[in-house]
Motif scaffolding. Structure first.
Motif: not given
Ligand code: NDP
Ligand code: X2W
Length: 346
Positions: A1-5, A28-29, A66-69, A21-24
């Motif tokens: 999963m791609i972590k997004v902010g 992962e938000i 900083a922990h997001c992709d 994004l909740v439906a992507h």
């Protein structure tokens, strides 16, 4: 999963990003920021997200982002340019919805935005996020500058004509009208219901900040030897919430070209550009809440003027949908993933 902010998630483009994004399926938000609502559950603030997101807003902090992709900036111009360098240095990719990195000429940006640029050294590294022009560069970008809403609708209308050198570029005109959500969610008297309902007006006629952005995109599309394009751009405020209708006018240098065939072939492989059959006029309601730009091209009375009508949802293809399209391209996902919505009204 791609972590997004998402920085600036209480605004209109922020909540549109959340909706998408909740439906992507591959996202992962991980962080959703707001200075004013920090600590509050996102789904308490936006009840449309109840049952879809169990996360609270936090203050925008580098440590968490900083922990997001990848981090989306859905903030007013001036914010991303003061923060993204650190993220990029930590290999976090950035998709900026604001105007901070759209214009390559820093002096021109400073003139139109009336403030010094906070990180001019990054401007040259940003890729202009119009997939229909820059798909390959977006794929490898660390920093994507998503186009403005009017520039998206206007460029998609004019690109086939400019790329093929078919029109006089010294006298281009775009008349465009936007729903009020284009002005953002912060309170302003000019955007009150009683000020905008039952009325229609132009604004920014003497010069709107999207003018240099559209001109830059059109200049990039024409051959290097051509004179810089000259555009008259007249935006209007429409008494509706979402949607942009842009009408572009240009004088043809060659009237023998089949314009319908030209537009159909230019956008044949574009998942989010739909050229309507000859004789149709696109309606904003057919793209509401979708990532589609719907176009019609007409040569009235077979004279030498070409008229192109272009409709988008300013919050979707004009902002957050295009940002998700860019995310898909950057992370090697199918470009349409999470963006397959059909408009509610035909
Ligand atoms: N609306 C539209 O149709 C389009 C907008 N855009 C661009 O997208 C960006 C966002 O627009 P929009 O959603 O309409 O704006 P809004 O005014 O609706 O939202 C702005 C958001 O940014 C946050 N914010 C404001 N200042 C700061 C700051 N200094 N640091 C961190 N967060 C901040 C606010 O939340 P809080 O105060 O709680 O932190 C709020 O969530 C803008 O740059 C806009 O130009 C692009 C295309 C179309
Ligand atoms: C109706 C309305 O006010 N629209 C905004 C533009 C929309 C937008 O947000 O564009 P940027 O991303 O470049 O800010 C305006 O005219 O300034």
């Amino acid at each position: 999963m791609i972590k997004v902010g998402i920085v600036g998630a209480t605004g209109y483009t922020g909540v549109e990003l959340l909706r998408l994004l909740v439906a992507h399926p591959n996202v992962e938000i991980a962080a959703v920021t707001s200075r004013s609502e920090a600590g509050k559950l996102v789904s308490d603030y936006f009840p449309n997200l109840r049952g879809h997101l169990d996360l609270a807003f936090t203050d925008p902090s580098f440590d968490q982002l900083a922990h997001c992709d990848v981090v989306f900036y859905a903030t007013p111009h001036g914010v991303a340019q003061s923060q993204v360098a650190e993220l990029i240095n930590r290999d976090v990719r950035v998709i900026d919805l604001s105007a901070d990195f759209r214009i390559r000429d820093v002096e021109l940006w400073e003139k139109w935005y009336n403030q010094p640029h906070g990180s001019p050294e990054l401007v040259g590294h940003a890729v202009y996020g119009l997939p229909e022009r820059n798909r390959d560069a977006i794929a490898n970008a660390k920093l994507v500058a998503c186009p403005g809403c009017y520039p998206t609708a206007s460029q998609l209308a004019l690109l086939p004509l400019i790329e093929n050198g078919l029109v006089d570029t010294q006298n281009l005109i775009v008349n465009a009208a936007s729903g009020v959500s284009g002005a953002g969610r912060q309170g302003k008297v000019a955007n009150l219901f009683a000020e905008v309902a039952d009325s229609f007006k132009a604004y920014g006629v003497a010069g709107h900040r999207h003018l240099p952005e559209i001109e830059q995109g059109l200049n990039d599309a024409q051959s290097d030897n051509d004179d810089a394009v000259k555009l008259t751009f007249v935006p209007h405020l429409l008494p509706m919430i979402r949607g942009i209708h842009a009408t572009a006018y240009a004088t043809l240098k060659d009237t023998s070209v089949d314009l319908q065939a030209l537009f159909e072939s230019r956008y044949e492989n574009e998942p989010f550009v739909d050229v309507l059959p000859a004789g149709s006029c696109p309606e904003t309601r057919t793209v509401k809440s979708t990532n589609i730009c719907r176009l019609s091209v007409v040569r009235p009375q077979d004279r030498d003027t070409v008229v192109v009508m272009s409709v988008i949802d300013n919050l979707t293809k004009g902002a957050s949908g295009q940002a998700v399209q860019n995310l898909n391209i950057m992370f090697g996902l199918p470009e349409t993933q999470g963006l397959e919505q059909v408009a509610l009204i035909p």
